[in-house]
Design a protein around this motif. Structure first.
Motif, short mmCIF file in Angstrom:
data_model
loop_
_atom_site.label_atom_id
_atom_site.label_comp_id
_atom_site.label_asym_id
_atom_site.label_seq_id
_atom_site.Cartn_x
_atom_site.Cartn_y
_atom_site.Cartn_z
N LEU A 19 0.85 -1.18 0.00
CA LEU A 19 0.00 0.00 0.00
C LEU A 19 0.89 1.24 0.00
O LEU A 19 1.77 1.39 0.85
CB LEU A 19 -0.89 -0.01 1.25
N GLU A 20 0.66 2.11 -0.98
CA GLU A 20 1.48 3.30 -1.10
C GLU A 20 1.21 4.28 0.05
O GLU A 20 0.16 4.22 0.70
CB GLU A 20 1.21 4.00 -2.43
N LYS A 21 2.14 5.17 0.30
CA LYS A 21 1.97 6.22 1.30
C LYS A 21 0.65 6.96 1.06
O LYS A 21 0.35 7.38 -0.05
CB LYS A 21 3.15 7.19 1.21
N GLY A 22 -0.16 7.05 2.10
CA GLY A 22 -1.45 7.73 2.00
C GLY A 22 -2.54 6.91 1.34
O GLY A 22 -3.68 7.37 1.22
N GLY A 23 -2.22 5.69 0.93
CA GLY A 23 -3.20 4.86 0.24
C GLY A 23 -4.12 4.13 1.19
O GLY A 23 -3.91 4.08 2.41
N ASP A 24 -5.20 3.56 0.64
CA ASP A 24 -6.10 2.75 1.44
C ASP A 24 -6.55 1.53 0.65
O ASP A 24 -6.39 1.45 -0.57
CB ASP A 24 -7.29 3.56 1.95
N TRP A 25 -7.10 0.59 1.36
CA TRP A 25 -7.54 -0.71 0.79
C TRP A 25 -8.84 -1.10 1.46
O TRP A 25 -9.02 -0.90 2.66
CB TRP A 25 -6.47 -1.76 1.04
N THR A 26 -9.76 -1.65 0.67
CA THR A 26 -11.05 -2.07 1.19
C THR A 26 -11.38 -3.49 0.75
O THR A 26 -10.93 -3.95 -0.32
CB THR A 26 -12.19 -1.14 0.75
N ALA A 27 -12.16 -4.16 1.55
CA ALA A 27 -12.69 -5.49 1.21
C ALA A 27 -13.89 -5.72 2.11
O ALA A 27 -14.12 -4.99 3.09
CB ALA A 27 -11.64 -6.57 1.40
N ASN A 28 -14.67 -6.74 1.80
CA ASN A 28 -15.83 -7.02 2.64
C ASN A 28 -16.29 -8.45 2.49
O ASN A 28 -15.95 -9.14 1.52
CB ASN A 28 -16.99 -6.05 2.33
N TRP A 29 -17.06 -8.88 3.47
CA TRP A 29 -17.81 -10.13 3.38
C TRP A 29 -19.15 -9.93 4.05
O TRP A 29 -19.35 -8.99 4.83
CB TRP A 29 -17.05 -11.31 3.99
N ALA A 30 -20.07 -10.81 3.72
CA ALA A 30 -21.42 -10.70 4.28
C ALA A 30 -21.97 -12.10 4.49
O ALA A 30 -21.63 -13.05 3.77
CB ALA A 30 -22.34 -9.91 3.34
N VAL A 31 -22.82 -12.21 5.49
CA VAL A 31 -23.49 -13.47 5.76
C VAL A 31 -25.00 -13.20 5.82
O VAL A 31 -25.45 -12.30 6.51
CB VAL A 31 -22.97 -14.13 7.06
N GLU A 32 -25.72 -13.99 5.07
CA GLU A 32 -27.18 -13.87 4.98
C GLU A 32 -27.81 -15.12 5.57
O GLU A 32 -27.43 -16.24 5.21
CB GLU A 32 -27.62 -13.68 3.54
N ILE A 33 -28.74 -14.95 6.49
CA ILE A 33 -29.34 -16.07 7.19
C ILE A 33 -30.70 -16.39 6.57
O ILE A 33 -31.59 -15.54 6.54
CB ILE A 33 -29.51 -15.75 8.69
N ILE A 34 -30.85 -17.61 6.08
CA ILE A 34 -32.10 -18.04 5.44
C ILE A 34 -32.76 -19.13 6.29
O ILE A 34 -32.10 -20.06 6.72
CB ILE A 34 -31.83 -18.60 4.03
#
Length: 288
Positions: free
Chosen positions: A273-288
């Motif tokens: 990650l470069e200086k001043g940079g950011d990174w995003t990711a995600n996960w989700a769980v759905e209950i059926i």
């Protein structure tokens, strides 16, 4: 402990590690997460940062200096601040300090946002590089989902359905490090049956899994958990020996390869990650 809820779900978190420790289906009263029974595994849903798995000799080298980090990093053992909180959303933040800089020489911010919407819990990660140099890190999730072995059910009644894989290429673990060799598990109709024996040699580690949606379900009723993730290229599936849970683990990074030279900048799967940079990711769980 901090709790958020809506009319479908109630989620509880510990600010130690910003860990999800409970997710309850309000309609049924059913607990979705593993109990954290220390006789098997005391974790429930730890956050893995700034490494995933083990380092070779528990050490890495950066700018000619050797550092030590415990397996899965240090974030799960640190207290997160509550940055924002509402009825159905909470944001935790961990920032670098004098202690973290001794073992991980980067200034950073790690935010984790949990959001409830209908019958889904979404987890968003935001990593910011606050250093004056490039930052190297990995991040992974490790949620353990309960397997119901009561009411006439057993572990073998459960299975994982993959959205886009007919086989799994598994990297075996050797003394907690990743083997360069692989073995293939063929899936019938994109389904992996669960069994205690499946994890007899530790986790199933995959670096080329194509599916971004998995369904954990049993074949005796209609209850299921839909698991979706984004911007995590690697994946692990694990359970402790004879324990009634399974972990679905999206990762950016893996443990060291057996032949790794311990240089952090050359670690397989490491993010830069470069200086001043950011990174995003995600996960989700759905209950059926």
């Amino acid at each position: 402990m901090i709790t958020i809820q809506n009319d479908k779900l109630r989620a509880t978190f510990n600010n130690l590690g910003a860990e999800l420790v409970s997710l309850i289906n309000i309609e049924t009263g059913k607990e979705i997460m593993w109990s954290g029974n220390p006789d098997f595994w005391s974790g429930i849903s730890p956050v893995l940062f700034p490494i995933i798995g083990a380092l070779k000799n528990e050490q890495y080298i950066f700018e000619n200096q050797t550092y030590e980090l415990p397996r899965h990093g240090f974030a799960r053992r640190r207290i997160f601040a509550v940055k924002e909180s509402s009825e159905n959303e909470v944001v935790f933040e961990l920032t670098s300090d004098e202690e973290s800089l001794k073992i991980y020489p980067f200034q950073f911010s790690l935010e984790i946002k949990y959001t409830l919407a209908a019958n889904k819990l979404t987890v968003d990660y935001l990593v910011k590089n606050l250093s004056q140099k490039q930052m190297y890190f990995s991040l992974g999730a490790h949620p353990g989902f309960a397997i119901d072995t009561e009411n006439g059910l057993n572990y073998n009644d459960y299975e994982i359905a993959f959205s886009n894989d007919d086989e799994l290429q598994i990297h075996p673990l050797v003394d907690n490090l990743i083997s360069n060799q692989t073995k293939t598990i063929d899936l019938e109709n994109k389904v992996l049956p669960l069994s205690y024996e499946l994890f007899s040699k530790d986790a199933l580690v995959m670096t080329n899994m194509r599916s971004k949606e998995l369904i954990l379900r049993n074949n005796k009723n209609h209850h299921k958990v839909i698991f979706i993730f984004s911007n995590f290229p690697y994946f692990g599936i694990w359970a402790a020996k004879n324990a009634d849970f399974v972990c679905l683990e999206p990762w950016q990074g893996i443990a060291d390869l057996e032949n790794h030279n311990q240089q952090l900048t050359e670690k397989f799967g490491i993010l830069r990650l470069e200086k001043g940079g950011d990174w995003t990711a995600n996960w989700a769980v759905e209950i059926i």
